[in-house]
Enzyme design. Structure first.
Site, PDB file in Angstrom:
ATOM      1  N   ASN A  10       1.253  -1.072  -0.151  1.00 10.75           N
ATOM      2  CA  ASN A  10       0.029  -0.053   0.242  1.00 10.75           C
ATOM      3  C   ASN A  10       0.931   1.716  -0.206  1.00 10.75           C
ATOM      4  O   ASN A  10       1.309   1.227   1.159  1.00 10.75           O
ATOM      5  CB  ASN A  10      -1.176  -0.069   1.267  1.00 10.75           C
ATOM      6  CG  ASN A  10      -1.613   1.322   1.700  1.00 10.75           C
ATOM      7  OD1 ASN A  10      -1.797   2.272   0.855  1.00 10.75           O
ATOM      8  ND2 ASN A  10      -2.927   1.094   1.935  1.00 10.75           N
ATOM      9  N   GLU A  41      -1.286 -15.208   4.589  1.00  9.02           N
ATOM     10  CA  GLU A  41      -2.501 -14.609   4.917  1.00  9.02           C
ATOM     11  C   GLU A  41      -2.879 -13.895   6.490  1.00  9.02           C
ATOM     12  O   GLU A  41      -1.875 -14.178   7.667  1.00  9.02           O
ATOM     13  CB  GLU A  41      -3.086 -16.289   5.694  1.00  9.02           C
ATOM     14  CG  GLU A  41      -4.678 -16.619   5.147  1.00  9.02           C
ATOM     15  CD  GLU A  41      -5.593 -17.903   5.308  1.00  9.02           C
ATOM     16  OE1 GLU A  41      -6.149 -18.472   5.652  1.00  9.02           O
ATOM     17  OE2 GLU A  41      -4.082 -19.165   4.665  1.00  9.02           O
ATOM     18  N   ASP A  70      -0.345  -3.901  11.475  1.00 10.69           N
ATOM     19  CA  ASP A  70      -1.502  -4.107  11.424  1.00 10.69           C
ATOM     20  C   ASP A  70      -2.228  -3.206  12.297  1.00 10.69           C
ATOM     21  O   ASP A  70      -1.864  -2.882  13.406  1.00 10.69           O
ATOM     22  CB  ASP A  70      -1.547  -5.928  11.981  1.00 10.69           C
ATOM     23  CG  ASP A  70      -3.433  -5.760  11.083  1.00 10.69           C
ATOM     24  OD1 ASP A  70      -3.670  -5.990  10.255  1.00 10.69           O
ATOM     25  OD2 ASP A  70      -3.504  -6.323  12.046  1.00 10.69           O
ATOM     26  N   SER A  71      -3.594  -2.484  11.968  1.00 16.70           N
ATOM     27  CA  SER A  71      -4.138  -1.916  12.419  1.00 16.70           C
ATOM     28  C   SER A  71      -5.763  -1.931  12.026  1.00 16.70           C
ATOM     29  O   SER A  71      -6.108  -2.780  11.133  1.00 16.70           O
ATOM     30  CB  SER A  71      -3.878  -0.305  11.810  1.00 16.70           C
ATOM     31  OG  SER A  71      -3.877  -0.028   9.855  1.00 16.70           O
ATOM     32  N   TYR A 155     -11.691   4.587   7.780  1.00 12.39           N
ATOM     33  CA  TYR A 155     -12.909   5.066   8.540  1.00 12.39           C
ATOM     34  C   TYR A 155     -13.083   6.573   8.655  1.00 12.39           C
ATOM     35  O   TYR A 155     -13.113   6.756   9.795  1.00 12.39           O
ATOM     36  CB  TYR A 155     -12.949   3.845  10.162  1.00 12.39           C
ATOM     37  CG  TYR A 155     -13.436   2.484   9.537  1.00 12.39           C
ATOM     38  CD1 TYR A 155     -14.739   2.227   9.285  1.00 12.39           C
ATOM     39  CD2 TYR A 155     -12.550   1.792   8.992  1.00 12.39           C
ATOM     40  CE1 TYR A 155     -15.242   0.513   8.819  1.00 12.39           C
ATOM     41  CE2 TYR A 155     -12.623   0.338   8.651  1.00 12.39           C
ATOM     42  CZ  TYR A 155     -13.828  -0.407   8.517  1.00 12.39           C
ATOM     43  OH  TYR A 155     -14.167  -1.858   8.069  1.00 12.39           O
ATOM     44  N   ARG A 182      -1.022   5.108  14.244  1.00  8.74           N
ATOM     45  CA  ARG A 182      -0.125   4.162  13.333  1.00  8.74           C
ATOM     46  C   ARG A 182       1.301   6.120  13.664  1.00  8.74           C
ATOM     47  O   ARG A 182       2.511   4.659  13.487  1.00  8.74           O
ATOM     48  CB  ARG A 182      -0.239   4.639  12.006  1.00  8.74           C
ATOM     49  CG  ARG A 182       0.397   3.790  10.858  1.00  8.74           C
ATOM     50  CD  ARG A 182       0.021   3.839   9.800  1.00  8.74           C
ATOM     51  NE  ARG A 182      -1.036   3.707   9.042  1.00  8.74           N
ATOM     52  CZ  ARG A 182      -2.039   3.970   9.606  1.00  8.74           C
ATOM     53  NH1 ARG A 182      -2.436   1.990   9.597  1.00  8.74           N
ATOM     54  NH2 ARG A 182      -3.537   3.783   8.892  1.00  8.74           N
TER      55      ARG A 182
HETATM   56  P1  IMP Z   1      -4.702  -3.084   7.381  1.00  7.38           P
HETATM   57  O1  IMP Z   1      -3.738  -2.765   6.701  1.00  7.38           O
HETATM   58  O2  IMP Z   1      -4.666  -4.755   7.709  1.00  7.38           O
HETATM   59  O3  IMP Z   1      -3.530  -2.559   8.720  1.00  7.38           O
HETATM   60  O4  IMP Z   1      -5.487  -2.784   7.478  1.00  7.38           O
HETATM   61  C1  IMP Z   1      -5.430  -2.033   7.996  1.00  7.38           C
HETATM   62  C2  IMP Z   1      -7.461  -1.217   8.373  1.00  7.38           C
HETATM   63  O5  IMP Z   1      -7.720  -0.256   9.487  1.00  7.38           O
HETATM   64  C3  IMP Z   1      -7.941  -0.517   7.049  1.00  7.38           C
HETATM   65  O6  IMP Z   1      -7.946  -1.120   5.402  1.00  7.38           O
HETATM   66  C4  IMP Z   1      -8.559   0.603   7.557  1.00  7.38           C
HETATM   67  O7  IMP Z   1     -10.428   0.100   7.422  1.00  7.38           O
HETATM   68  C5  IMP Z   1      -8.635   0.615   9.060  1.00  7.38           C
HETATM   69  N1  IMP Z   1      -7.286   1.681   9.469  1.00  7.38           N
HETATM   70  C6  IMP Z   1      -6.467   1.280   9.753  1.00  7.38           C
HETATM   71  N2  IMP Z   1      -5.605   2.870  10.396  1.00  7.38           N
HETATM   72  C7  IMP Z   1      -6.560   3.371   9.854  1.00  7.38           C
HETATM   73  C8  IMP Z   1      -7.151   4.888   9.671  1.00  7.38           C
HETATM   74  O8  IMP Z   1      -5.613   5.540   9.880  1.00  7.38           O
HETATM   75  N3  IMP Z   1      -8.065   5.619   9.589  1.00  7.38           N
HETATM   76  C9  IMP Z   1      -9.091   5.040   8.312  1.00  7.38           C
HETATM   77  N4  IMP Z   1      -9.234   3.701   8.419  1.00  7.38           N
HETATM   78  C10 IMP Z   1      -7.727   2.670   9.330  1.00  7.38           C
END
Ligand code: IMP
Length: 200
Positions: A10, A41, A70-71, A155, A182
């Site tokens: 990303n 996975e 991971d977030s 979000y 983050r």
């Molecule tokens: P990751 O890429 O597996 O960490 O997925 C993170 C998902 O959590 C994203 O696709 C968003 O849906 C949500 N997310 C995480 N951080 C944020 C943020 O800073 N703003 C808005 N959505 C977030």
């Protein structure tokens, strides 16, 4: 110059991380820029486990310093959903306008004091020698009543950081990075890694 490979495809995330870990002495590369590929996975049960799974998979291939995060969003009134399933909530390819509308709909009638939630971010590092470090940070706040702002992603339009009258989607990126899950997690990791380097 220190090379850090971030286990993500990303580019938006890479841009954000570069702006957070703003240091002339480090070169931050995406997997693609480093010529690496993986399709891990994310089957962990916590943010920490998923971040580690991603970092380990890339480290396995390059044996360099690898970071992965991971977030996700936890909504207290929804039993901490969507949590680790934030990206997959209602389907990976479903537009966020629909995901955000669904969360607001599910919170219909829930008063402000019970609309609390947080963004969570775990950052995992695997060092060249295989040592693993994981940190977790949050941005606390509450879920608003409508979507606001176009600066962020995911979000952000429905999330109001604690102490702010605006959504995180209305904050300029630099300002969001100062307070974001983050931003805090990557800064903490950078602090730890800098000490590791000085001690090693
Ligand atoms: P990751 O890429 O597996 O960490 O997925 C993170 C998902 O959590 C994203 O696709 C968003 O849906 C949500 N997310 C995480 N951080 C944020 C943020 O800073 N703003 C808005 N959505 C977030």
């Amino acid at each position: 110059m220190k090379r850090i490979i971030v286990a993500t495809g990303n580019m938006g995330k890479i841009r954000e991380i570069k702006s957070i870990m703003n240091d002339d002495d480090i070169e931050i590369l995406s997997m693609k820029e480093a010529g690496l590929e993986t399709d891990v996975e994310e089957n962990g049960t916590t943010f920490e486990e998923n971040a580690l799974l991603k970092a380990r998979a890339i480290h396995e291939k390059c044996k360099e310093l690898v970071l992965a995060d991971d977030s996700g969003l936890e909504v207290d009134a929804l039993n901490k959903e969507p949590g680790i399933y934030s990206a997959r909530y209602l389907g990976e390819d479903t537009p966020y306008s629909i995901k955000n509308a669904a969360i607001i709909e599910r919170l219909d009638g829930v008063p402000k004091e019970e609309r609390t939630g947080r963004f969570v971010c775990a950052v995992a590092a695997v060092l060249p020698d295989g040592k693993e470090i994981v940190v977790r940070e949050t941005m606390e706040g509450y879920i608003g009543y409508e979507e606001r702002g176009t600066n962020g992603f995911g979000y952000d339009p429905i999330f109001r950081p604690e102490g702010y009258e605006v959504s995180s989607g209305e904050l300029p990126m630099e300002e969001k990075n100062q307070i974001s899950h983050r931003g805090k997690a990557f800064r903490k990791m950078w602090e730890i890694l800098s000490k590791e380097e000085n001690n090693g």
